[in-house]
Each structure stands twice: as structure tokens, then as C-alpha cells.
Design a protein around this motif. Structure first.
Motif, PDB file in Angstrom:
ATOM      1  N   ILE A 248       0.831  -1.200   0.000  1.00 54.86           N
ATOM      2  CA  ILE A 248       0.000   0.000   0.000  1.00 54.86           C
ATOM      3  C   ILE A 248       0.869   1.255   0.000  1.00 54.86           C
ATOM      4  O   ILE A 248       0.591   2.224  -0.685  1.00 54.86           O
ATOM      5  N   GLN A 249       1.965   1.212   0.730  1.00 49.04           N
ATOM      6  CA  GLN A 249       2.774   2.410   0.894  1.00 49.04           C
ATOM      7  C   GLN A 249       3.632   2.726  -0.320  1.00 49.04           C
ATOM      8  O   GLN A 249       4.021   3.864  -0.518  1.00 49.04           O
ATOM      9  N   LEU A 250       3.900   1.732  -1.150  1.00 54.28           N
ATOM     10  CA  LEU A 250       4.816   1.971  -2.260  1.00 54.28           C
ATOM     11  C   LEU A 250       4.386   3.118  -3.169  1.00 54.28           C
ATOM     12  O   LEU A 250       5.185   4.000  -3.451  1.00 54.28           O
ATOM     13  N   PRO A 251       3.117   3.156  -3.647  1.00 57.94           N
ATOM     14  CA  PRO A 251       2.751   4.287  -4.507  1.00 57.94           C
ATOM     15  C   PRO A 251       2.499   5.575  -3.736  1.00 57.94           C
ATOM     16  O   PRO A 251       2.305   6.617  -4.321  1.00 57.94           O
ATOM     17  N   LEU A 252       2.452   5.476  -2.404  1.00 57.81           N
ATOM     18  CA  LEU A 252       2.175   6.657  -1.594  1.00 57.81           C
ATOM     19  C   LEU A 252       3.338   6.937  -0.650  1.00 57.81           C
ATOM     20  O   LEU A 252       3.157   7.202   0.522  1.00 57.81           O
ATOM     21  N   LYS A 253       4.541   6.838  -1.178  1.00 53.05           N
ATOM     22  CA  LYS A 253       5.713   7.107  -0.356  1.00 53.05           C
ATOM     23  C   LYS A 253       5.651   8.524   0.194  1.00 53.05           C
ATOM     24  O   LYS A 253       5.211   9.446  -0.474  1.00 53.05           O
ATOM     25  N   ALA A 254       6.112   8.669   1.424  1.00 52.36           N
ATOM     26  CA  ALA A 254       6.024   9.974   2.072  1.00 52.36           C
ATOM     27  C   ALA A 254       6.754  11.046   1.283  1.00 52.36           C
ATOM     28  O   ALA A 254       6.346  12.190   1.243  1.00 52.36           O
ATOM     29  N   ASP A 255       7.850  10.653   0.614  1.00 53.11           N
ATOM     30  CA  ASP A 255       8.623  11.660  -0.099  1.00 53.11           C
ATOM     31  C   ASP A 255       8.052  11.965  -1.479  1.00 53.11           C
ATOM     32  O   ASP A 255       8.647  12.710  -2.239  1.00 53.11           O
TER      33      ASP A 255
ATOM     34  N   CYS B  76       3.501  17.454   1.821  1.00 56.27           N
ATOM     35  CA  CYS B  76       2.614  17.813   2.927  1.00 56.27           C
ATOM     36  C   CYS B  76       3.291  18.753   3.916  1.00 56.27           C
ATOM     37  O   CYS B  76       2.670  19.682   4.414  1.00 56.27           O
ATOM     38  N   ASP B  77       4.542  18.482   4.209  1.00 52.38           N
ATOM     39  CA  ASP B  77       5.277  19.287   5.188  1.00 52.38           C
ATOM     40  C   ASP B  77       6.251  20.254   4.523  1.00 52.38           C
ATOM     41  O   ASP B  77       6.478  21.355   5.014  1.00 52.38           O
ATOM     42  N   THR B  78       6.844  19.826   3.435  1.00 48.12           N
ATOM     43  CA  THR B  78       7.733  20.687   2.660  1.00 48.12           C
ATOM     44  C   THR B  78       7.183  20.804   1.248  1.00 48.12           C
ATOM     45  O   THR B  78       6.595  19.855   0.719  1.00 48.12           O
ATOM     46  N   PHE B  79       7.382  21.973   0.648  1.00 49.27           N
ATOM     47  CA  PHE B  79       6.793  22.258  -0.659  1.00 49.27           C
ATOM     48  C   PHE B  79       7.896  22.738  -1.601  1.00 49.27           C
ATOM     49  O   PHE B  79       8.201  23.933  -1.662  1.00 49.27           O
ATOM     50  N   PRO B  80       8.497  21.809  -2.340  1.00 48.91           N
ATOM     51  CA  PRO B  80       9.624  22.187  -3.198  1.00 48.91           C
ATOM     52  C   PRO B  80       9.193  23.115  -4.326  1.00 48.91           C
ATOM     53  O   PRO B  80       8.123  22.924  -4.918  1.00 48.91           O
ATOM     54  N   PRO B  81       9.998  24.114  -4.629  1.00 47.10           N
ATOM     55  CA  PRO B  81       9.670  25.039  -5.725  1.00 47.10           C
ATOM     56  C   PRO B  81      10.039  24.442  -7.073  1.00 47.10           C
ATOM     57  O   PRO B  81      10.756  23.437  -7.147  1.00 47.10           O
TER      58      PRO B  81
ATOM     59  N   LEU C 194      11.618  23.665 -14.892  1.00 42.78           N
ATOM     60  CA  LEU C 194      11.480  22.242 -14.636  1.00 42.78           C
ATOM     61  C   LEU C 194      10.567  22.014 -13.439  1.00 42.78           C
ATOM     62  O   LEU C 194      10.526  22.816 -12.509  1.00 42.78           O
ATOM     63  N   LYS C 195       9.854  20.898 -13.455  1.00 43.76           N
ATOM     64  CA  LYS C 195       8.930  20.586 -12.365  1.00 43.76           C
ATOM     65  C   LYS C 195       9.699  20.317 -11.072  1.00 43.76           C
ATOM     66  O   LYS C 195      10.852  19.879 -11.093  1.00 43.76           O
ATOM     67  N   PRO C 196       9.076  20.564  -9.924  1.00 41.94           N
ATOM     68  CA  PRO C 196       9.737  20.315  -8.637  1.00 41.94           C
ATOM     69  C   PRO C 196       9.855  18.822  -8.357  1.00 41.94           C
ATOM     70  O   PRO C 196       9.095  18.005  -8.896  1.00 41.94           O
ATOM     71  N   GLU C 197      10.800  18.481  -7.494  1.00 41.37           N
ATOM     72  CA  GLU C 197      11.013  17.083  -7.131  1.00 41.37           C
ATOM     73  C   GLU C 197      11.364  16.967  -5.654  1.00 41.37           C
ATOM     74  O   GLU C 197      11.932  17.889  -5.067  1.00 41.37           O
ATOM     75  N   ILE C 198      11.009  15.810  -5.083  1.00 43.22           N
ATOM     76  CA  ILE C 198      11.471  15.413  -3.754  1.00 43.22           C
ATOM     77  C   ILE C 198      12.213  14.098  -3.928  1.00 43.22           C
ATOM     78  O   ILE C 198      11.604  13.086  -4.282  1.00 43.22           O
ATOM     79  N   ASP C 199      13.523  14.106  -3.726  1.00 42.79           N
ATOM     80  CA  ASP C 199      14.343  12.911  -3.941  1.00 42.79           C
ATOM     81  C   ASP C 199      14.102  12.325  -5.329  1.00 42.79           C
ATOM     82  O   ASP C 199      13.856  11.125  -5.490  1.00 42.79           O
ATOM     83  N   ALA C 200      14.143  13.187  -6.345  1.00 40.06           N
ATOM     84  CA  ALA C 200      14.003  12.810  -7.758  1.00 40.06           C
ATOM     85  C   ALA C 200      12.608  12.309  -8.107  1.00 40.06           C
ATOM     86  O   ALA C 200      12.409  11.709  -9.160  1.00 40.06           O
ATOM     87  N   ILE C 201      11.618  12.540  -7.242  1.00 38.71           N
ATOM     88  CA  ILE C 201      10.242  12.125  -7.503  1.00 38.71           C
ATOM     89  C   ILE C 201       9.355  13.360  -7.518  1.00 38.71           C
ATOM     90  O   ILE C 201       9.421  14.199  -6.621  1.00 38.71           O
ATOM     91  N   THR C 202       8.511  13.486  -8.543  1.00 35.89           N
ATOM     92  CA  THR C 202       7.569  14.599  -8.600  1.00 35.89           C
ATOM     93  C   THR C 202       6.427  14.356  -7.619  1.00 35.89           C
ATOM     94  O   THR C 202       5.795  13.295  -7.662  1.00 35.89           O
TER      95      THR C 202
END
Length: 217
Positions: free
Chosen positions: A28-35, A39-44, A62-70
Motif C-alpha cells: 500500500i505504501q509503495l505508490p504513496l511514499k512519504a517523499d 505535505c510538510d515541505t513544498f519544493p519550488p 522544470l517541475k519540482p522534485e522530492i528525492d528525484a520524484i515529482t
């Protein structure tokens, strides 16, 4: 012996159940990884850039990313010009977003700054309807106005009109063909305004540098 075997069987069943539950939870968590949810940080957005051509500023980023994930809750972008919000752009999944800003023909020359931020829909974070905005990416600075007339600018009125060289003339100004030294010339008719309060305004003229040497003034 039977009780011990039964106990071992129960322990094994419980262990397998816990293991299955753990694997299920992991699935369940795989497609909904926290990163992947902002929710807490909002990358520009990243790498705002652009150029100007024919009264149009072409911008991209370019689109924002968190650990290379949009982030999956990326809703779109907000664009700013000189600190003022001018538009919002929906995110459709492209790696790069583009925007074309048409500049008004009489937009004054000077230093223009663009910024862009990212907008995040907060329903996946337990806040339905809420939207959070990232910090700004930029600035992208554009100085001057490429279509301003370059010194030396000469107006000889030979066209017989104020329009070709973009003059703004109040109603009592006109191009006077038979007069001038040399003729023609721009003439002001002071009737009925004898106070000479009617203006004749040129288009923007670039006076930032010497037209021959290129030396900045």
C-alpha cells in the motif's frame, strides 16, 4: 506433544499473518511514499529561464522534485512579474512547463523580474480543499526592451504621419508638408489651446550606451 505441536502451529499462523500484513502494508505504501507527497515541505520549481522575441517573453522551468520524484499532489504553478502575480498554470505532467507572456507595446523599458512558485493540493495530506504554495524560483531578470529605438534616432517626418515611428500625438499636432527647414516638419496648432498643453511623445529610445562605441552611459 499434541499441545506443543498445536502451539507451534498457532505461533506459525500468527507469524505468517503478521508477515502477510506487513507485506500488504508495504504494498500500500509503495505508490504513496512519504517523499512523493508534499505535505510538510513544498519544493519550488527548478531552473526558471527564458528569452525575449517580438514583444513576447518565452519562459520555461522544470517541475519540482522530492528525492528525484515529482510530488503526486502538484497542482500547478503561479507566475509573478515584478512581484505581482500575473497567472496560474495547471500541471499536466510535462517535465518542462512553458509560458508566453505578451508584453504591452508601450511597456516601459527597465529591469523586469519573473518568479514562479509551485502549488500543492492538500487532500492527500488530510486537508481537503487546502492549497499550499512553495517558495519562489527565480528571479529571471530581463533588462531593457529589445524593440526600443537605438540611438541615434532620426525623425525627418518624410512619411507624412506620426504612425510609422510610433509617436503619440495629441489632436492639435500634425505633419506639415510645405513648412520646415528642411521641410516637412511637425507643427502644433494652438487653436483653441493657447496654453500649449498638447503633447507629442516619442516611442522608447534606448540611451543606455553609445551607439558607436557601445560604452555604457
Amino acid at each position: 506433544m499434541e499441545y506443543k505441536s498445536l502451539s507451534k502451529l498457532i505461533v506459525l499462523i500468527i507469524f505468517l499473518g503478521l508477515l502477510q500484513g506487513y507485506i500488504f502494508a508495504q504494498d500500500i505504501q509503495l505508490p504513496l511514499k512519504a517523499d512523493s507527497i508534499a505535505c510538510d515541505t513544498f519544493p519550488p520549481p527548478r531552473w526558471l529561464d527564458g528569452y525575449t522575441s517580438n514583444y513576447i517573453h518565452h519562459l520555461w522551468w522544470l517541475k519540482p522534485e522530492i528525492d528525484a520524484i515529482t510530488p503526486i499532489n502538484l497542482l500547478g504553478y503561479k507566475l509573478y512579474l515584478n512581484g505581482d502575480s500575473i497567472d496560474q498554470i495547471l500541471f499536466f505532467g510535462e517535465d518542462t512547463s512553458h509560458y508566453f507572456d505578451t508584453i504591452d507595446f508601450w511597456f516601459p523599458p527597465g529591469f523586469i523580474e519573473y518568479h514562479v512558485s509551485a502549488l500543492y493540493e492538500q487532500s492527500p495530506c488530510g486537508l481537503p480543499g487546502a492549497i499550499e504554495e512553495s517558495s519562489l524560483e527565480g528571479p529571471l531578470g530581463i533588462y531593457g526592451y529589445p524593440e526600443a529605438f537605438i540611438m541615434t534616432f532620426i525623425e525627418d517626418w518624410n512619411t507624412g504621419s506620426f504612425d510609422p515611428n510610433l509617436w503619440i500625438a495629441d489632436e492639435y499636432w500634425y505633419v506639415n508638408g510645405p513648412y520646415g527647414h528642411p521641410y516637412p516638419c511637425a507643427t502644433y496648432s494652438n487653436f483653441p489651446d493657447s496654453a500649449y498643453r498638447q503633447s507629442l511623445i516619442s516611442y522608447w529610445i534606448n540611451t543606455t550606451s553609445n551607439p558607436i562605441s557601445g560604452t555604457q552611459y
